[in-house]
Design a protein around this motif. Sequence first.
Motif, PDB file in Angstrom:
ATOM      1  N   LYS A 182       1.034  -0.605   0.098  1.00 36.16           N
ATOM      2  CA  LYS A 182       0.080  -0.261   0.042  1.00 36.16           C
ATOM      3  C   LYS A 182       0.865   0.934  -0.136  1.00 36.16           C
ATOM      4  N   CYS A 183       2.002   1.450   0.670  1.00 30.33           N
ATOM      5  CA  CYS A 183       2.969   2.151   0.505  1.00 30.33           C
ATOM      6  C   CYS A 183       3.836   2.205  -0.907  1.00 30.33           C
ATOM      7  N   ARG A 184       3.576   1.928  -1.600  1.00 28.54           N
ATOM      8  CA  ARG A 184       4.460   1.788  -2.945  1.00 28.54           C
ATOM      9  C   ARG A 184       3.550   2.740  -3.907  1.00 28.54           C
ATOM     10  N   LEU A 185       4.013   3.335  -4.536  1.00 29.05           N
ATOM     11  CA  LEU A 185       3.465   4.923  -5.386  1.00 29.05           C
ATOM     12  C   LEU A 185       3.730   4.287  -6.686  1.00 29.05           C
ATOM     13  N   GLY A 186       2.951   4.958  -7.522  1.00 34.19           N
ATOM     14  CA  GLY A 186       3.185   4.842  -9.187  1.00 34.19           C
ATOM     15  C   GLY A 186       4.066   5.106  -9.865  1.00 34.19           C
ATOM     16  N   ASN A 187       4.189   6.213  -8.745  1.00 29.50           N
ATOM     17  CA  ASN A 187       6.660   6.234  -9.871  1.00 29.50           C
ATOM     18  C   ASN A 187       7.401   5.715  -9.125  1.00 29.50           C
ATOM     19  N   ASN A 188       6.773   4.294  -8.583  1.00 28.89           N
ATOM     20  CA  ASN A 188       8.291   3.272  -8.446  1.00 28.89           C
ATOM     21  C   ASN A 188       8.900   4.381  -7.000  1.00 28.89           C
ATOM     22  N   ALA A 189       8.163   4.990  -6.003  1.00 31.10           N
ATOM     23  CA  ALA A 189       9.137   5.257  -5.120  1.00 31.10           C
ATOM     24  C   ALA A 189       7.761   4.448  -4.149  1.00 31.10           C
ATOM     25  N   TYR A 190       7.882   4.905  -2.484  1.00 33.84           N
ATOM     26  CA  TYR A 190       7.677   4.362  -1.719  1.00 33.84           C
ATOM     27  C   TYR A 190       7.101   5.740  -0.257  1.00 33.84           C
ATOM     28  N   LEU A 191       6.143   5.531  -0.257  1.00 34.92           N
ATOM     29  CA  LEU A 191       5.895   6.711   0.393  1.00 34.92           C
ATOM     30  C   LEU A 191       6.585   6.604   2.640  1.00 34.92           C
TER      31      LEU A 191
END
Length: 170
Positions: free
Chosen positions: A11-20
């Motif tokens: 769930k912390c994975r973002l669409g830009n391949n980064a993580y919260l």
Amino acid sequence: MLKSCKRIVEKCRLGNNAYLYSWGHRYRPLHPVNMPQGSLGRTQCCNDALLEWDSKAVTLDDARRGLDDLFKLQGFLECGRKRPIPHEAYYYVSGYFYYFGHYYAARLLQRLPAAERAAFAEKLAAVIRKHQEDDGCWWDYNAIWDFHKPYGTAFALMTLLRCREAQSTR
């Protein structure tokens, strides 16, 4: 517990391949610490964990992209290295992300096909070697405490060992 951990990292994975940066940042996904530049160290760790846990949320191509970003955006981690105040660098990078992130990048090398490992390993080892101190140690964060050299050196050496292993499997 593992299922819960896997689910929260996914769930912390973002669409830009980064993580919260944390679950609390889900309401602020555009905060600079959550951008690829601010997530470089976390990205390697989270990609490694999700691949280890056979998550459908991340692929080997995502891990490759994360490694490519690590080298392309390396300057942002460099800016945070050795700063005395956490998160004072661009994109709120903190020094303690430095060797931690590179170690997890080295862990990802074993997941790549043998033909790809050496090139990533050579670049990664060069980044680590250039920061060795005159006394032989490595450190990335806050020299006022006594743990910075042991953990920095441990992460650097574990990274270099994994790089050497990756280069020997050509």
